[in-house]
Design a protein around this motif. Structure first.
Motif, short mmCIF file in Angstrom:
data_model
loop_
_atom_site.label_atom_id
_atom_site.label_comp_id
_atom_site.label_asym_id
_atom_site.label_seq_id
_atom_site.Cartn_x
_atom_site.Cartn_y
_atom_site.Cartn_z
N THR A 131 5.60 -4.99 7.76
CA THR A 131 4.68 -3.93 7.37
C THR A 131 4.67 -2.85 8.44
O THR A 131 4.87 -3.11 9.62
N GLN A 157 9.96 -3.79 -6.85
CA GLN A 157 8.61 -4.22 -6.49
C GLN A 157 8.11 -5.02 -7.68
O GLN A 157 7.83 -4.47 -8.74
N GLY A 158 8.07 -6.34 -7.53
CA GLY A 158 7.83 -7.17 -8.69
C GLY A 158 9.02 -7.05 -9.62
O GLY A 158 10.17 -7.22 -9.22
N LEU A 177 2.27 2.96 -0.30
CA LEU A 177 1.67 1.72 -0.77
C LEU A 177 0.15 1.75 -0.58
O LEU A 177 -0.40 2.64 0.05
N THR A 181 -2.93 -4.79 0.40
CA THR A 181 -2.37 -5.25 -0.87
C THR A 181 -1.13 -6.09 -0.62
O THR A 181 -0.30 -5.76 0.22
N ARG A 182 -1.00 -7.18 -1.38
CA ARG A 182 0.16 -8.06 -1.27
C ARG A 182 1.26 -7.58 -2.22
O ARG A 182 1.01 -7.35 -3.40
N TYR A 183 2.48 -7.46 -1.70
CA TYR A 183 3.62 -7.00 -2.48
C TYR A 183 4.74 -8.02 -2.40
O TYR A 183 4.88 -8.76 -1.42
N SER A 184 5.58 -8.01 -3.44
CA SER A 184 6.78 -8.84 -3.45
C SER A 184 7.97 -7.94 -3.77
O SER A 184 8.00 -7.27 -4.81
N PHE A 185 8.95 -7.89 -2.86
CA PHE A 185 10.12 -7.03 -3.02
C PHE A 185 11.38 -7.88 -3.14
O PHE A 185 11.53 -8.90 -2.47
N ARG A 204 7.79 -11.17 0.71
CA ARG A 204 6.36 -10.98 0.41
C ARG A 204 5.65 -10.46 1.64
O ARG A 204 5.70 -11.08 2.71
N THR A 206 2.00 -8.19 3.07
CA THR A 206 0.67 -7.68 2.80
C THR A 206 0.39 -6.52 3.74
O THR A 206 0.44 -6.69 4.97
N THR A 207 0.12 -5.36 3.19
CA THR A 207 -0.19 -4.20 4.03
C THR A 207 -1.51 -4.40 4.74
O THR A 207 -2.39 -5.15 4.28
#
Length: 315
Positions: A131, A157-158, A177, A181-185, A204, A206-207
């Motif tokens: 991050t 992203q997803g 972003l 928030t949790r993201y999956s790339f 995965r 999380t910002t």
């Protein structure tokens, strides 16, 4: 003082400034990358000046080929010919229907199409990420292989593809972003025949919560000094452009706590070391505080550098 940089409030209007008669500004940082033998990925910076932008119009030569909502700053132009060079421009249209000027041209050459190529590239391995504050992440991966050549990498992203980079690039920065928030790339490789690799393992991240100052997107190695010429003192700034996905074409200089000037590159913007000088006055012994920030390709401002203090007449 018009050279590599144009001062918005000074010698000439920059590409991100408003167009004539209050039209939307010209999009800056336009890039074009071949995604396959028949497609090109076009990306640009958000236009922030002028009236509200309703949409962006993408042109291939003189022909408008795509309309893109104002919330998006990239698109794929498809149904192209292999082994062909194309020229793209982008223009912004505001809510009143007025069309702004075109940004700088971006060229891309599609690769030659392979005969009956049905073999997809290998999946990108060893995906990694970190991050960068609350609004950005940096991703990297190991290169895929293909029986011919990897033309590009698609970042998801997803389940949604959010960006593409050239086949010789194995890292990118995703900005814009949401905090906390949790993201999956994931990443997929694409060859010239549009064959897609399996997706990489997910990254995965999380910002950070809240709203930070974007320190991770600030220009690096920022230095400030003064020099004297013809009885006047000038402020000399040097820095290294932040590592982001896309081209940084605009910077803002803050002097003594106030926005002093905005700078827009009049030619290709440097991806490494940059410099700029401007007039301070004729009096010796005057102290000034200065810092710098960049406008990121998604249209948001990055973080400020650390503040530097200079005194006219002193080294």
């Amino acid at each position: 003082m018009c050279g590599a940089l144009a001062v918005l409030a000074g010698c000439s209007r920059g590409a991100a400034d408003e167009g004539d008669g209050g039209l939307p500004g010209a999009p800056t940082g336009v890039t074009a990358t071949a995604g396959s033998a028949t497609s090109v990925h076009v990306m640009w910076n958000a236009v922030s000046s002028g009236p509200g932008v309703r949409r962006y119009e993408v042109y291939r030569g003189p022909t408008r080929v795509k309309d893109v909502p104002a919330s998006e700053h990239m698109t794929d132009v498809t149904r192209l010919s292999p082994a062909t060079t194309y020229v793209f421009t982008v223009r912004a249209r505001d809510a009143d229907g007025r069309l702004g000027p075109a940004g700088r041209e971006a060229r891309a050459t599609t690769p030659a199409a392979g005969a009956a190529d049905r073999s997809a590239p290998t999946r990108p391995l060893a995906p990694r990420g970190r991050t960068v504050g609350s609004r950005a992440v940096q991703l990297s991966w190991s290169a895929s292989t293909d029986d011919r050549e990897v033309a590009s990498y698609d970042v998801y992203q997803g389940s949604t593809r959010i960006h593409s980079v050239g086949g010789n690039q194995t890292a990118t920065v995703v900005t814009g972003l949401r905090p906390g928030t949790r993201y999956s790339f994931t990443v997929r490789a694409r060859d010239a025949a549009d064959n897609l690799s399996p997706a990489s393992a997910p990254v995965r991240l999380t910002t950070a919560p809240g709203s930070d100052d974007g320190h991770g997107t600030a220009p690096a190695s920022f230095h400030a000094a003064t020099h004297r010429t013809d009885g006047a003192y000038y402020l000399d700034l040097t820095w290294i452009a932040p590592t982001v996905d896309g081209v940084v074409t605009e910077y803002q200089v803050q002097l003594d706590g106030e926005a002093a000037t905005s700078l827009v590159w009049g030619g290709p913007a440097p991806r490494g070391k940059a410099s700029y000088s401007f007039y301070l006055g004729r009096e010796a012994g005057v102290g000034h505080r200065v810092r710098l920030r960049a406008r990121l390709p998604d249209g948001t401002w990055g973080g400020f550098t650390a503040e530097r203090t200079v005194i006219t007449g002193l080294p």
